[in-house]
Motif scaffolding. Structure first.
Motif, PDB file in Angstrom:
ATOM      1  N   TYR A  86       0.822  -1.206   0.000  1.00 39.12           N
ATOM      2  CA  TYR A  86       0.000   0.000   0.000  1.00 39.12           C
ATOM      3  C   TYR A  86       0.867   1.272   0.000  1.00 39.12           C
ATOM      4  O   TYR A  86       0.459   2.319  -0.491  1.00 39.12           O
ATOM      5  N   MET A  87       2.054   1.155   0.577  1.00 41.56           N
ATOM      6  CA  MET A  87       2.927   2.320   0.747  1.00 41.56           C
ATOM      7  C   MET A  87       3.915   2.518  -0.398  1.00 41.56           C
ATOM      8  O   MET A  87       4.664   3.479  -0.416  1.00 41.56           O
ATOM      9  N   GLN A  88       3.931   1.603  -1.365  1.00 45.95           N
ATOM     10  CA  GLN A  88       4.960   1.620  -2.402  1.00 45.95           C
ATOM     11  C   GLN A  88       5.086   2.958  -3.138  1.00 45.95           C
ATOM     12  O   GLN A  88       6.208   3.395  -3.422  1.00 45.95           O
ATOM     13  N   PRO A  89       3.994   3.656  -3.488  1.00 44.78           N
ATOM     14  CA  PRO A  89       4.160   4.957  -4.160  1.00 44.78           C
ATOM     15  C   PRO A  89       4.972   5.955  -3.340  1.00 44.78           C
ATOM     16  O   PRO A  89       5.678   6.791  -3.914  1.00 44.78           O
ATOM     17  N   LEU A  90       4.900   5.867  -2.015  1.00 42.51           N
ATOM     18  CA  LEU A  90       5.666   6.768  -1.170  1.00 42.51           C
ATOM     19  C   LEU A  90       7.144   6.395  -1.186  1.00 42.51           C
ATOM     20  O   LEU A  90       8.020   7.272  -1.223  1.00 42.51           O
ATOM     21  N   TYR A  91       7.440   5.095  -1.172  1.00 44.28           N
ATOM     22  CA  TYR A  91       8.831   4.647  -1.314  1.00 44.28           C
ATOM     23  C   TYR A  91       9.396   5.101  -2.663  1.00 44.28           C
ATOM     24  O   TYR A  91      10.549   5.520  -2.756  1.00 44.28           O
ATOM     25  N   ASP A  92       8.580   4.992  -3.708  1.00 46.67           N
ATOM     26  CA  ASP A  92       9.042   5.382  -5.048  1.00 46.67           C
ATOM     27  C   ASP A  92       9.456   6.848  -5.078  1.00 46.67           C
ATOM     28  O   ASP A  92      10.485   7.207  -5.666  1.00 46.67           O
ATOM     29  N   ALA A  93       8.646   7.701  -4.462  1.00 48.76           N
ATOM     30  CA  ALA A  93       8.965   9.128  -4.439  1.00 48.76           C
ATOM     31  C   ALA A  93      10.250   9.380  -3.659  1.00 48.76           C
ATOM     32  O   ALA A  93      11.129  10.129  -4.114  1.00 48.76           O
ATOM     33  N   LEU A  94      10.395   8.763  -2.502  1.00 50.42           N
ATOM     34  CA  LEU A  94      11.602   8.964  -1.701  1.00 50.42           C
ATOM     35  C   LEU A  94      12.847   8.501  -2.440  1.00 50.42           C
ATOM     36  O   LEU A  94      13.908   9.138  -2.366  1.00 50.42           O
ATOM     37  N   ASN A  95      12.739   7.389  -3.152  1.00 49.46           N
ATOM     38  CA  ASN A  95      13.893   6.875  -3.902  1.00 49.46           C
ATOM     39  C   ASN A  95      14.344   7.828  -4.991  1.00 49.46           C
ATOM     40  O   ASN A  95      15.488   7.783  -5.427  1.00 49.46           O
ATOM     41  N   ASP A  96      13.443   8.688  -5.440  1.00 49.82           N
ATOM     42  CA  ASP A  96      13.801   9.676  -6.452  1.00 49.82           C
ATOM     43  C   ASP A  96      14.630  10.820  -5.877  1.00 49.82           C
ATOM     44  O   ASP A  96      15.333  11.502  -6.618  1.00 49.82           O
ATOM     45  N   PHE A  97      14.541  11.019  -4.546  1.00 51.33           N
ATOM     46  CA  PHE A  97      15.155  12.189  -3.941  1.00 51.33           C
ATOM     47  C   PHE A  97      16.327  11.898  -3.024  1.00 51.33           C
ATOM     48  O   PHE A  97      17.106  12.799  -2.715  1.00 51.33           O
ATOM     49  N   LEU A  98      16.451  10.653  -2.554  1.00 50.02           N
ATOM     50  CA  LEU A  98      17.512  10.310  -1.616  1.00 50.02           C
ATOM     51  C   LEU A  98      18.259   9.067  -2.090  1.00 50.02           C
ATOM     52  O   LEU A  98      17.637   8.129  -2.607  1.00 50.02           O
ATOM     53  N   PRO A  99      19.594   9.032  -1.925  1.00 45.73           N
ATOM     54  CA  PRO A  99      20.350   7.828  -2.267  1.00 45.73           C
ATOM     55  C   PRO A  99      19.857   6.622  -1.476  1.00 45.73           C
ATOM     56  O   PRO A  99      19.428   6.762  -0.319  1.00 45.73           O
ATOM     57  N   GLY A 100      19.902   5.448  -2.082  1.00 47.70           N
ATOM     58  CA  GLY A 100      19.330   4.246  -1.481  1.00 47.70           C
ATOM     59  C   GLY A 100      19.862   3.926  -0.102  1.00 47.70           C
ATOM     60  O   GLY A 100      19.087   3.632   0.829  1.00 47.70           O
ATOM     61  N   LYS A 101      21.193   3.990   0.093  1.00 45.62           N
ATOM     62  CA  LYS A 101      21.776   3.648   1.391  1.00 45.62           C
ATOM     63  C   LYS A 101      21.364   4.655   2.458  1.00 45.62           C
ATOM     64  O   LYS A 101      21.065   4.279   3.601  1.00 45.62           O
ATOM     65  N   GLN A 102      21.347   5.925   2.092  1.00 46.15           N
ATOM     66  CA  GLN A 102      20.942   6.947   3.053  1.00 46.15           C
ATOM     67  C   GLN A 102      19.473   6.787   3.428  1.00 46.15           C
ATOM     68  O   GLN A 102      19.106   6.898   4.602  1.00 46.15           O
ATOM     69  N   LEU A 103      18.631   6.501   2.433  1.00 50.14           N
ATOM     70  CA  LEU A 103      17.210   6.306   2.703  1.00 50.14           C
ATOM     71  C   LEU A 103      16.994   5.125   3.634  1.00 50.14           C
ATOM     72  O   LEU A 103      16.222   5.212   4.599  1.00 50.14           O
ATOM     73  N   ALA A 104      17.672   4.013   3.368  1.00 49.12           N
ATOM     74  CA  ALA A 104      17.532   2.824   4.211  1.00 49.12           C
ATOM     75  C   ALA A 104      17.956   3.123   5.651  1.00 49.12           C
ATOM     76  O   ALA A 104      17.304   2.687   6.609  1.00 49.12           O
ATOM     77  N   LYS A 105      19.041   3.881   5.805  1.00 43.56           N
ATOM     78  CA  LYS A 105      19.520   4.221   7.149  1.00 43.56           C
ATOM     79  C   LYS A 105      18.523   5.116   7.868  1.00 43.56           C
ATOM     80  O   LYS A 105      18.245   4.926   9.064  1.00 43.56           O
ATOM     81  N   LEU A 106      17.971   6.097   7.163  1.00 45.15           N
ATOM     82  CA  LEU A 106      17.016   7.015   7.776  1.00 45.15           C
ATOM     83  C   LEU A 106      15.731   6.294   8.183  1.00 45.15           C
ATOM     84  O   LEU A 106      15.136   6.603   9.220  1.00 45.15           O
ATOM     85  N   ILE A 107      15.306   5.335   7.372  1.00 45.14           N
ATOM     86  CA  ILE A 107      14.130   4.547   7.724  1.00 45.14           C
ATOM     87  C   ILE A 107      14.427   3.670   8.938  1.00 45.14           C
ATOM     88  O   ILE A 107      13.597   3.538   9.854  1.00 45.14           O
ATOM     89  N   GLU A 108      15.622   3.084   8.984  1.00 47.73           N
ATOM     90  CA  GLU A 108      16.009   2.245  10.117  1.00 47.73           C
ATOM     91  C   GLU A 108      16.059   3.063  11.406  1.00 47.73           C
ATOM     92  O   GLU A 108      15.665   2.587  12.482  1.00 47.73           O
ATOM     93  N   GLU A 109      16.512   4.319  11.300  1.00 43.62           N
ATOM     94  CA  GLU A 109      16.603   5.193  12.472  1.00 43.62           C
ATOM     95  C   GLU A 109      15.268   5.851  12.804  1.00 43.62           C
ATOM     96  O   GLU A 109      15.184   6.628  13.756  1.00 43.62           O
ATOM     97  N   LYS A 110      14.237   5.573  11.980  1.00 41.51           N
ATOM     98  CA  LYS A 110      12.893   6.135  12.145  1.00 41.51           C
ATOM     99  C   LYS A 110      12.879   7.664  12.005  1.00 41.51           C
ATOM    100  O   LYS A 110      11.991   8.337  12.534  1.00 41.51           O
ATOM    101  N   ARG A 111      13.852   8.197  11.281  1.00 39.22           N
ATOM    102  CA  ARG A 111      13.810   9.615  10.938  1.00 39.22           C
ATOM    103  C   ARG A 111      12.927   9.819   9.705  1.00 39.22           C
ATOM    104  O   ARG A 111      12.488  10.929   9.440  1.00 39.22           O
TER     105      ARG A 111
END
Length: 342
Positions: A203-228
């Motif tokens: 259900y959330m995939q469109p939001l992940y798609d948008a974030l992937n357009d703006f942030l590098p993959g490793k940084q995005l994964a780290k920020l999600i892991e840190e709940k930022r």
């Protein structure tokens, strides 16, 4: 750059544009001259390339408009920006309407050419491509609560996430929280396998798609892991106070009235909230009113809440998407008219 108007060989008028930097002219023309082909189709002119010159052949109005477009695109290249299909589309839609009005939305928005709005993210520079999109972006920076309402493909969610990432990078907010109702679009998907994240991620995939357009993959994964950066269903917002965060509720037409009230009252100090939705795509059970419609009706008179509307003219996906939306809108209007006459 020089411009000459001369009679063409076939007796029709032509405008000749001369570009001093051959390297930039190559970028202007695009691979296999695809940018020139795009301009030809959009502006109804013929473009001939002669060394560092481009000759435009067509009627006066078409040549004038095409010359302005090519000059604007060349200016982009001189400023170190790109010229791709999306940039050409943007200049066609907005280039001639922008005036030197200064920076209306604070330091986050840079407008080096007239009132041009730019949103800086880690991976790309995002620019609104229609007047409605520009007004929407300005509203997101100016208002603590803003609504984006209109059909699919108009950039409501994409631009909201871009602004959220920009504010996060600049330190104006500490977190990004993206949410949407977990409502099936007319299909019964049954019980999905995996843990809670696995169940809600589709259900959330469109939001992940948008974030992937703006942030590098490793940084995005780290920020999600840190709940930022949090991406969660609307139901998970109950009981929380969302402070110092940029909060987006996507597909808000599928929130019930109670869910919408619950979500709107989560707004905390230092936060900004964006509600996006399409009134024509409600997937709630029959008889359940949409919380987006209620919020629109109840909150319009409250100051410092921005309401921004889009139409099929603001669709920036494939041109067929706009035509499809217009066809459905016309059919809905015919049905209403028929019902009123009966």
């Amino acid at each position: 750059m020089t411009v000459q108007n001369t009679p063409a060989v076939d007796s029709s008028a032509e405008t000749v544009l001369e570009f001093p930097a051959n390297r930039l002219l190559i970028d202007l023309c695009g691979e296999f001259d695809r940018n020139l082909a795009d301009v030809e189709q959009r502006m109804n002119v013929q473009i001939l390339r002669r060394g560092n010159q481009l000759a435009l052949i067509g009627d006066n109005d078409a040549r004038g408009a095409a010359a302005e477009l090519l000059e604007a695109l060349y200016d982009r290249l001189e400023q170190g920006r790109s010229v791709e299909a999306a940039d050409i589309d943007r200049e066609v839609r907005m280039g001639a309407t922008e005036e030197d009005t200064g920076n209306r939305a604070g330091d986050q928005l840079e407008m080096p050419v007239g009132a041009r709005v730019e949103i800086k993210t880690r991976k790309k520079l995002v620019e609104p491509r229609t007047e409605a999109q520009k007004a929407y972006v300005l509203s997101l920076f100016e208002n603590e609560l803003a609504f984006g309402i209109g059909p699919a493909g108009t950039g409501k969610t994409y631009l909201a996430v871009a602004v959220g990432v920009s504010m996060f990078i600049s330190g104006e907010v500490d977190r990004i929280i993206l949410s949407r109702p977990a409502v099936e679009a007319g299909e019964k998907l049954g019980y999905l396998p995996g843990d809670m994240k696995d169940k809600v991620d589709p259900y959330m995939q469109p939001l992940y798609d948008a974030l992937n357009d703006f942030l590098p993959g490793k940084q995005l994964a780290k920020l999600i892991e840190e709940k930022r950066i949090e991406i969660a269903p609307l139901a998970f917002m109950r009981g929380r106070t969302l402070a110092n965060a940029f909060v987006v509720l996507d597909e808000a037409q599928n929130a019930t009235s109670m869910q919408m009230k619950m979500f709107l009252t989560r707004l905390g100090e230092g936060s900004r909230m964006v509600i996006t939705g399409d009134r024509t795509q409600v997937d709630l059970p029959r008889g359940v009113p949409s919380g987006l419609a209620d919020a629109e009706k109840l909150l319009k008179r409250i100051p410092k809440i921005g309401f921004n509307y889009f139409t099929s003219k603001d669709v920036v996906r494939h041109p067929l998407v706009a035509a499809i939306i217009e066809a459905y809108e016309e059919e809905a209007e015919r049905a209403l008219k028929k019902k009123a006459e009966s």
